[in-house]
Enzyme design. Structure first.
Site, PDB file in Angstrom:
ATOM      1  N   ASP A  98       0.970  -1.377  -0.007  1.00  0.00           N
ATOM      2  CA  ASP A  98       0.260   0.153   0.205  1.00  0.00           C
ATOM      3  C   ASP A  98       0.688   0.628   0.313  1.00  0.00           C
ATOM      4  O   ASP A  98       1.859   1.319   1.561  1.00  0.00           O
ATOM      5  CB  ASP A  98      -0.362   0.115   1.322  1.00  0.00           C
ATOM      6  CG  ASP A  98      -2.007   0.855   0.943  1.00  0.00           C
ATOM      7  OD1 ASP A  98      -3.295   0.273   1.341  1.00  0.00           O
ATOM      8  OD2 ASP A  98      -2.038   1.548   0.312  1.00  0.00           O
ATOM      9  N   ASP A 195      -2.818   5.037  -2.251  1.00  0.00           N
ATOM     10  CA  ASP A 195      -3.545   5.206  -1.545  1.00  0.00           C
ATOM     11  C   ASP A 195      -3.882   7.072  -2.078  1.00  0.00           C
ATOM     12  O   ASP A 195      -3.297   7.285  -2.492  1.00  0.00           O
ATOM     13  CB  ASP A 195      -3.334   5.143   0.055  1.00  0.00           C
ATOM     14  CG  ASP A 195      -4.577   5.539   0.828  1.00  0.00           C
ATOM     15  OD1 ASP A 195      -5.243   4.866   0.833  1.00  0.00           O
ATOM     16  OD2 ASP A 195      -3.766   6.878   1.152  1.00  0.00           O
ATOM     17  N   GLU A 250      -6.454   3.633  -6.072  1.00  0.00           N
ATOM     18  CA  GLU A 250      -7.274   4.437  -5.239  1.00  0.00           C
ATOM     19  C   GLU A 250      -7.775   5.347  -6.311  1.00  0.00           C
ATOM     20  O   GLU A 250      -7.055   6.304  -4.958  1.00  0.00           O
ATOM     21  CB  GLU A 250      -6.920   4.322  -3.511  1.00  0.00           C
ATOM     22  CG  GLU A 250      -8.644   4.089  -3.374  1.00  0.00           C
ATOM     23  CD  GLU A 250      -8.238   4.480  -1.600  1.00  0.00           C
ATOM     24  OE1 GLU A 250      -7.177   5.233  -0.976  1.00  0.00           O
ATOM     25  OE2 GLU A 250      -9.562   4.339  -1.683  1.00  0.00           O
ATOM     26  N   HIS A 323     -11.557  -2.087   3.177  1.00  0.00           N
ATOM     27  CA  HIS A 323     -11.308  -2.130   4.570  1.00  0.00           C
ATOM     28  C   HIS A 323     -11.903  -0.789   5.210  1.00  0.00           C
ATOM     29  O   HIS A 323     -12.120  -0.800   6.636  1.00  0.00           O
ATOM     30  CB  HIS A 323      -9.782  -2.117   4.708  1.00  0.00           C
ATOM     31  CG  HIS A 323      -8.777  -0.943   4.276  1.00  0.00           C
ATOM     32  ND1 HIS A 323      -8.654  -0.629   2.778  1.00  0.00           N
ATOM     33  CD2 HIS A 323      -8.527  -0.480   4.441  1.00  0.00           C
ATOM     34  CE1 HIS A 323      -7.780  -0.087   2.686  1.00  0.00           C
ATOM     35  NE2 HIS A 323      -7.981   0.999   4.025  1.00  0.00           N
ATOM     36  N   ASP A 324     -12.140  -0.342   3.664  1.00  0.00           N
ATOM     37  CA  ASP A 324     -13.404   0.769   4.412  1.00  0.00           C
ATOM     38  C   ASP A 324     -14.820   0.536   4.351  1.00  0.00           C
ATOM     39  O   ASP A 324     -15.320   1.738   4.693  1.00  0.00           O
ATOM     40  CB  ASP A 324     -12.108   2.367   2.991  1.00  0.00           C
ATOM     41  CG  ASP A 324     -11.194   2.872   3.056  1.00  0.00           C
ATOM     42  OD1 ASP A 324     -10.570   2.934   2.393  1.00  0.00           O
ATOM     43  OD2 ASP A 324     -11.112   2.515   4.581  1.00  0.00           O
TER      44      ASP A 324
HETATM   45  O1  ISL Z   1     -13.693   5.999   4.471  1.00  0.00           O
HETATM   46  C1  ISL Z   1     -14.027   6.811   3.731  1.00  0.00           C
HETATM   47  C2  ISL Z   1     -14.312   8.125   4.236  1.00  0.00           C
HETATM   48  O2  ISL Z   1     -15.539   7.955   3.808  1.00  0.00           O
HETATM   49  C3  ISL Z   1     -13.324   6.648   2.432  1.00  0.00           C
HETATM   50  O3  ISL Z   1     -14.176   7.603   1.520  1.00  0.00           O
HETATM   51  C4  ISL Z   1     -11.715   6.195   2.358  1.00  0.00           C
HETATM   52  O4  ISL Z   1     -11.633   7.552   2.929  1.00  0.00           O
HETATM   53  C5  ISL Z   1     -11.176   6.835   1.332  1.00  0.00           C
HETATM   54  O5  ISL Z   1     -12.115   6.052  -0.187  1.00  0.00           O
HETATM   55  C6  ISL Z   1     -10.246   7.339   0.983  1.00  0.00           C
HETATM   56  O6  ISL Z   1      -9.256   5.843   1.704  1.00  0.00           O
HETATM   57  C7  ISL Z   1      -7.839   5.443   1.776  1.00  0.00           C
HETATM   58  O7  ISL Z   1      -7.182   6.749   2.819  1.00  0.00           O
HETATM   59  C8  ISL Z   1      -7.459   6.999   3.659  1.00  0.00           C
HETATM   60  C9  ISL Z   1      -7.521   5.879   4.808  1.00  0.00           C
HETATM   61  O8  ISL Z   1      -8.319   6.771   5.657  1.00  0.00           O
HETATM   62  C10 ISL Z   1      -8.218   4.666   3.788  1.00  0.00           C
HETATM   63  O9  ISL Z   1      -8.575   3.620   4.985  1.00  0.00           O
HETATM   64  C11 ISL Z   1      -8.088   4.496   2.766  1.00  0.00           C
HETATM   65  O10 ISL Z   1      -8.489   3.704   1.867  1.00  0.00           O
HETATM   66  C12 ISL Z   1      -6.483   8.269   3.900  1.00  0.00           C
HETATM   67  O11 ISL Z   1      -5.035   7.391   4.366  1.00  0.00           O
END
Ligand code: ISL
Ligand code: CA
Length: 549
Positions: A98, A195, A250, A323-324
């Site tokens: 990641d 990310d 992402e 995971h989100d």
């Molecule tokens: O969880 C969200 C907000 O509602 C998602 O939109 C998420 O934050 C967004 O997709 C970005 O995610 C990534 O970056 C974030 C981290 O918290 C997430 O786990 C990661 O997947 C910041 O690094």
């Protein structure tokens, strides 16, 4: 359509903290993953995406990196990492890391120096302003600018205040990041999931946003900035193009009409992206805890439109959870009366669509959302911030608890359920977050012992996909577009044709023109396949037909 190994792969996402604890401290670690590599090989996946295991104060559980070249103590040592990578490669699998380079932790050396003084050489590694320049809000609620008492200036953080955004306009930042990327690639890592890579170019006039809905702010203010493609093309030219790796961005906020700018084969940027149009469908203007009704026909349309927009000149990924987000069987299936059937139906969708599938840990067991009874059981900073904001706004936190139970990220972060032992065999200690109480019924050991389990259905689907290139490279066309229960589509090439029928509902579903002449049913939810009623699908029934052309 060029053939590539990363188009033929099936990705499995590991959230290490919740995967397997090997030393009884209640937190998943690298040795725990090593213990489970045979399990993953039996499943049949070939690329493991490892969520961050770098040194971090864990404000956002690893997405706030303090040292990119150090393994966080709770995950183990660099020797453990090397042993994991070796174990993955020995089994013919690959491992992607990641890459979190939109921001660092505020405890990162670069930020500690940057905040020292306005003249520090690292000052411009981040965005500092004498006054708060605009009304931007963080993804996790609250202002996106934080005042720092050291110099009295404000710094930008699109996520938590402990995740200051890096200034990619600064060439020194890019040089340091490319060096770090090469460090991991030279160790033999097989690529990166990047990310929020769509956010790395800021609109540096820092104007106020006039958009109301957070999804509009994401797309038009934070993502797709003026230099995002210049940065990605430079990253590709200086690093990515020198290795045989997989890259998946992402791509929060990237709409389908901009997707090819990121993944077009002629763009030399990324191989594919995770987009979120289907994942944000039920989020209202205020984001995930401000839910709105969703619509199945629109859900299907999103997949068909993204396939049309990307597949001819680029490549898609296909996923329904990570995971989100909440567990897919709870969000898109029926996790009570038809849990197994709907888990298998969703697996059929992600493993027969066009695009690299990504399976999130536990989906292969049909793991579900958790609905903890109180806020104290939750760990995610996004939930803590939301509760503070609701209480401050005088809103009823019990209403928020309902949304948290249904939509929060911690639904996906409950410990993997390995067996029926204490804490589902995840840890001998006290888990950092409570195990879902349904682990006695849902766990890997029971799944492995049951030929009719979700696990073995995934295994058979992955083998089917690997055996039939038409499921990877074949054309795609949705049929019955306006059907309110049925998601049906065709995959075909010059040699074979597959037809897939998925009944996304609790009711039976009549279907016309079931394939005949030459088609045979190759897979179905086992429960119903003994007596498939020719023109009717039972609730959550999935069927796959194929014929050689
Ligand atoms: O969880 C969200 C907000 O509602 C998602 O939109 C998420 O934050 C967004 O997709 C970005 O995610 C990534 O970056 C974030 C981290 O918290 C997430 O786990 C990661 O997947 C910041 O690094
Ligand atoms: Ca541990």
């Amino acid at each position: 359509m060029k053939k590539r190994w990363w188009k033929e792969a099936v990705i499995y996402e590991i959230y290490p903290r919740s995967f397997k604890d090997s030393n009884g401290d209640g937190v998943g670690d690298l040795q725990g993953i090593i213990q489970k590599l045979d399990y993953l090989q039996d499943l049949g996946v070939d690329v493991l995406w490892l969520c961050p295991v770098y040194d971090s104060p864990n404000d956002d559980y690893g997405y706030d990196i303090r040292d990119y070249r150090k393994i966080i103590k709770e995950a183990g040592s660099m020797d453990d990492f090397d042993e994991l990578l070796d174990g993955v490669h020995k089994r013919g699998m690959k491992l992607i890391m990641d890459l979190v380079v939109n921001h660092t932790s505020d405890e990162h050396e670069w930020f500690r120096k940057s905040r020292q003084s306005k003249s520090n050489p690292y000052r411009d590694y981040y965005f500092w302003k004498p006054e708060k320049p605009n009304n931007w809000q963080s993804f996790f609620g609250g202002d996106a600018w934080e005042n720092d008492d050291k110099t009295g200036e404000w710094y930008l953080h699109l996520f938590t205040r402990k995740q200051p955004d890096l200034n990619w306009e600064n060439p020194d930042v890019r040089i340091d990041i490319y060096k770090m990327m090469r460090y991991w690639l030279d160790k033999g890592v097989d690529g990166f999931r990047m990310d929020v890579i769509s956010l790395i170019s800021k609109r540096t006039d820092f104007k106020d946003t006039t958009y109301e809905a957070f999804s509009d702010v994401m797309e038009h203010v934070y993502a797709n900035g003026p230099r995002v493609h210049a940065f990605l093309q430079e990253m590709n030219q200086k690093v990515l193009s020198q290795y045989d790796i997989m890259t998946v961005g992402e791509a929060v906020g990237v709409p389908k009409d901009q997707a090819l700018l990121y993944v077009g084969e002629d763009r030399n940027e990324l191989h594919m992206i995770f987009h979120f149009e289907h994942m944000h469908m039920d989020a209202g203007p205020g984001g995930r805890f401000d839910p709105i009704e969703t619509d199945f026909i629109r859900f299907k349309k999103i997949f068909t439109e993204w396939d049309k927009a990307v597949s001819q000149k680029g490549w898609n990924s296909i996923f329904l959870d990570n995971h989100d987000y909440p567990r897919m069987v709870s969000r898109f299936g029926n996790d009570s009366e038809y849990r197994k059937e709907s888990a298998k139906l969703l697996a059929t969708m992600i493993l027969t669509m066009r695009g690299t599938p990504c399976i999130y840990q536990g989906s292969e067991l049909g793991m579900t959302n958790v609905a903890y009874p109180q806020f104290e059981d939750y760990r995610d900073v996004e939930i803590k911030n939301a509760k503070e904001a609701w209480v401050k706004a005088g809103k009823d936190p019990d209403e928020l608890l309902g949304y948290v139970q249904k939509y929060s990220r911690d639904n996906a972060r409950t410990p993997m359920q390995w067996n029926r032992d204490k804490h589902a065999g995840f840890t001998d200690g006290t888990p950092w977050i409570n195990v879902n109480p349904n682990y006695m019924e849902i766990n890997a050991e029971s799944e492995l012992d049951d030929a009719d389990s979700v696990f073995w259905f995934y295994n058979r689907l992955i083998s089917l996909r690997k055996k039939h290139p038409v499921l990877i490279y074949g054309d795609f066309e949705q049929t019955d577009n306006d059907h309110t229960q049925l998601f049906a589509y065709r995959r075909w090439n010059e040699a074979e044709e597959f037809r897939v029928y998925l009944n996304f509902s609790d009711e039976t579903c009549d279907i016309e023109n079931l394939p005949k002449n030459g088609f045979e049913m190759v897979m179905a939810n086992q429960l119903y396949s003994e007596s498939p009623e020719e023109d009717r699908l039972l609730p959550w029934e999935a069927r796959i037909y194929s014929k050689s052309v």
